[in-house]
Write an enzyme that holds these catalytic residues in place. Structure first.
Site, PDB file in Angstrom:
ATOM      1  N   GLN A  86      18.012  46.199 -42.971  1.00  0.00           N
ATOM      2  CA  GLN A  86      19.444  46.421 -43.081  1.00  0.00           C
ATOM      3  C   GLN A  86      19.727  47.801 -43.675  1.00  0.00           C
ATOM      4  O   GLN A  86      19.070  48.230 -44.621  1.00  0.00           O
ATOM      5  CB  GLN A  86      20.079  45.343 -43.942  1.00  0.00           C
ATOM      6  N   TYR A 102      14.636  35.951 -34.096  1.00  0.00           N
ATOM      7  CA  TYR A 102      14.868  37.393 -34.268  1.00  0.00           C
ATOM      8  C   TYR A 102      14.656  37.731 -35.741  1.00  0.00           C
ATOM      9  O   TYR A 102      15.483  38.348 -36.397  1.00  0.00           O
ATOM     10  CB  TYR A 102      16.273  37.803 -33.818  1.00  0.00           C
ATOM     11  N   GLU A 145       9.825  36.932 -33.604  1.00  0.00           N
ATOM     12  CA  GLU A 145      10.250  38.334 -33.561  1.00  0.00           C
ATOM     13  C   GLU A 145       9.622  39.012 -32.342  1.00  0.00           C
ATOM     14  O   GLU A 145       8.439  38.807 -32.059  1.00  0.00           O
ATOM     15  CB  GLU A 145       9.831  39.054 -34.846  1.00  0.00           C
ATOM     16  N   ASP A 187      19.448  35.885 -35.830  1.00  0.00           N
ATOM     17  CA  ASP A 187      19.978  37.196 -36.185  1.00  0.00           C
ATOM     18  C   ASP A 187      19.641  38.144 -35.040  1.00  0.00           C
ATOM     19  O   ASP A 187      18.784  39.029 -35.167  1.00  0.00           O
ATOM     20  CB  ASP A 187      19.341  37.667 -37.508  1.00  0.00           C
ATOM     21  N   CYS A 220      25.771  41.395 -35.787  1.00  0.00           N
ATOM     22  CA  CYS A 220      26.252  42.750 -36.056  1.00  0.00           C
ATOM     23  C   CYS A 220      27.280  43.181 -35.021  1.00  0.00           C
ATOM     24  O   CYS A 220      27.666  44.359 -34.987  1.00  0.00           O
ATOM     25  CB  CYS A 220      25.092  43.743 -36.078  1.00  0.00           C
TER      26      CYS A 220
END
Length: 460
Positions: A292, A321, A345, A388, A415
């Site tokens: 982040q 993710y 991932e 995410d 996001c």
């Protein structure tokens, strides 16, 4: 829609004085006076000219502005434009904190502004009100649901909204100077301090160095402070000796050479990774690994996830993710050795980070691969799912797979309000409900935002 570089508008100056309502449409140099209506997703504001929608940057609702058109295809359903003069200003317009990103100063010099601070002309409180309104509009339009939204500042946010970026990417111009791209353009402009970055980025004073032979410079600083890491991407044909000379000229940081396609990092000086600490937990993140950007974002999001999922000892969870394990680590701790966590991932390098950060946590299965492919093979029941995804969202296939797993709760970190709202629509169509929604202003002076949603399945 993926943004593509536009034709370079920076060489044409706006026309000095056109009668109100007139427009020259001979290309990107055309200008017009427009009244701005409302905000739109993507950092734009909606105006209209002769029935055509114009997406205007650097404006505010209610303003009367002169714009320079940057994209004017006669066959397009909309045009794009930048504000070059404010004729009637909004009371929420403030001086821009970063001159190179100030559209009005850039227009006076006959160029566009650099990207990265497109909301800098707006007071912080109004930025957050606009972001909330944009999120509400996306929920209504794409998820067909109405929900009041409040955009929360990050923990410890500065009053001026500056000094928060722990990651920054720079270009290098033809003279070897540190630079940044103009918005939607291949053209670059030399830069010095970056006001949005934490002090440790600017303290390196990279703009004083000769970066000839380097194409890109990425800088990362641990959220809690510590030695920065600088990654150099050499231009094609640059000799190893020249790269080494640039690396040795950088003081106060570890330096590596990044191979963009693979994400591999070659150590030049210091180390090729950063140590991050979030709520008492340490993480190792390689130079090219995802983390982040806002210094307060990890704490804000981990707290929201744990509050929303309420993981219990012995439960079986999935972290999709999962990145370097920002959420996987506290989730694994919560379920304990008698529970289980599936971590998925796609990036090989970031998945390696997750393996390091979860070393010794035998209840965690770390799988590198596409989320939909892993879920298709996964047969174990799941009590809770966290996702995410990247800006494009999870998509219909992954949402369907999660719904079919029937967890008791889903946590969705996003996001992008548009892709989240689209995916939320898929959940709602399957009978799920949006229980709680938190929106975080983790990117002050930009149009970006982050959110966490708690989704519940229909009653059994």
């Amino acid at each position: 829609m993926t943004d593509q570089p536009a034709a370079d508008p920076s060489t044409a100056r706006p026309e000095e004085a056109l009668p109100a309502g007139t427009v020259h449409t001979g290309g990107p140099a055309g200008t017009a006076e427009l009244t701005v209506e409302r905000p739109a997703h993507g950092g734009h504001f909606v105006a209209r000219h002769e029935g055509r929608v114009v997406f205007v940057r650097h404006a505010l609702p209610g303003e009367r502005v002169r714009v320079r058109f940057t994209e004017t295809d006669d066959d397009a359903s909309f045009w794009r434009a930048d504000v070059v003069e404010v004729l009637e200003a909004s009371p929420h317009r403030v001086p821009h904190p970063w001159p190179l990103a100030d559209a009005l100063k850039a227009a006076a010099k006959g160029r566009s502004a650099v990207g990265g601070a497109e909301f800098g002309h707006i007071g912080l409180d109004e930025q957050r009100r606009l972001k909330a309104a944009i999120f509400e509009e996306q929920l209504s339009r794409l998820a067909k649901t109405e929900r009041p939204v409040v955009a929360e500042p990050a923990p410890g946010e500065a009053d001026d909204g500056l000094g928060w970026r722990t990651r920054a990417a720079f270009a290098v111009d033809s003279a070897g100077r540190l630079a940044m791209h103009l918005h939607r353009s291949h053209e670059v402009l030399p830069v010095r301090e970056m006001p949005l970055a934490v002090a440790a980025v600017n303290d390196l004073r990279l703009w004083t160095l000769d970066l000839s032979g380097i194409e890109r410079v990425d800088v990362a600083v641990p959220s809690g402070g510590g030695e920065p890491l600088v990654l150099l991407v050499p231009a094609a044909g640059t000799s190893p000796r020249r790269v080494a000379a640039v690396a040795n000229s950088i003081d106060g940081a570890s330096v590596g050479v990044l191979e963009p396609e693979s994400g591999a990092v070659q150590r030049m000086t210091g180390r090729t990774w950063l140590q991050e600490s979030v709520l008492g937990t340490d993480y190792r993140v390689t130079g090219a690994g995802f983390w982040q950007i806002h210094r307060g974002a990890p704490e804000a999001l981990v707290s929201a996830v744990l509050d929303g999922l309420q993981p219990a000892a012995g439960e079986r969870l999935a972290d999709l993710y999962a990145g370097a394990g920002l959420f996987t680590v506290p989730l694994a701790r919560a379920v304990g050795p008698e529970g289980a966590v599936l971590s998925v991932e796609g990036s090989p390098g970031t998945s390696r980070d997750a393996r390091r950060n979860l070393h010794g946590q035998d209840q965690v299965a770390i799988v590198q691969g596409r989320v939909d492919a892993v879920l298709r093979r996964w047969s174990e029941p799941l009590d809770a799912v966290l996702l995410d995804p990247p800006r494009a969202g999870a998509g219909k296939k992954v949402v369907r797979q999660i719904v079919e797993a029937r967890p008791r709760v889903v946590g969705y970190v996003s996001c992008d309000p548009a892709s989240f709202s689209r995916d939320l629509g898929y959940f709602l169509a399957a009978g799920w409900s949006l229980d709680t929604l938190r929106v975080f202003d983790l990117y002050p002076h930009t149009h970006h935002m982050e959110s966490f949603a708690r989704l519940l399945p229909p009653p059994a």
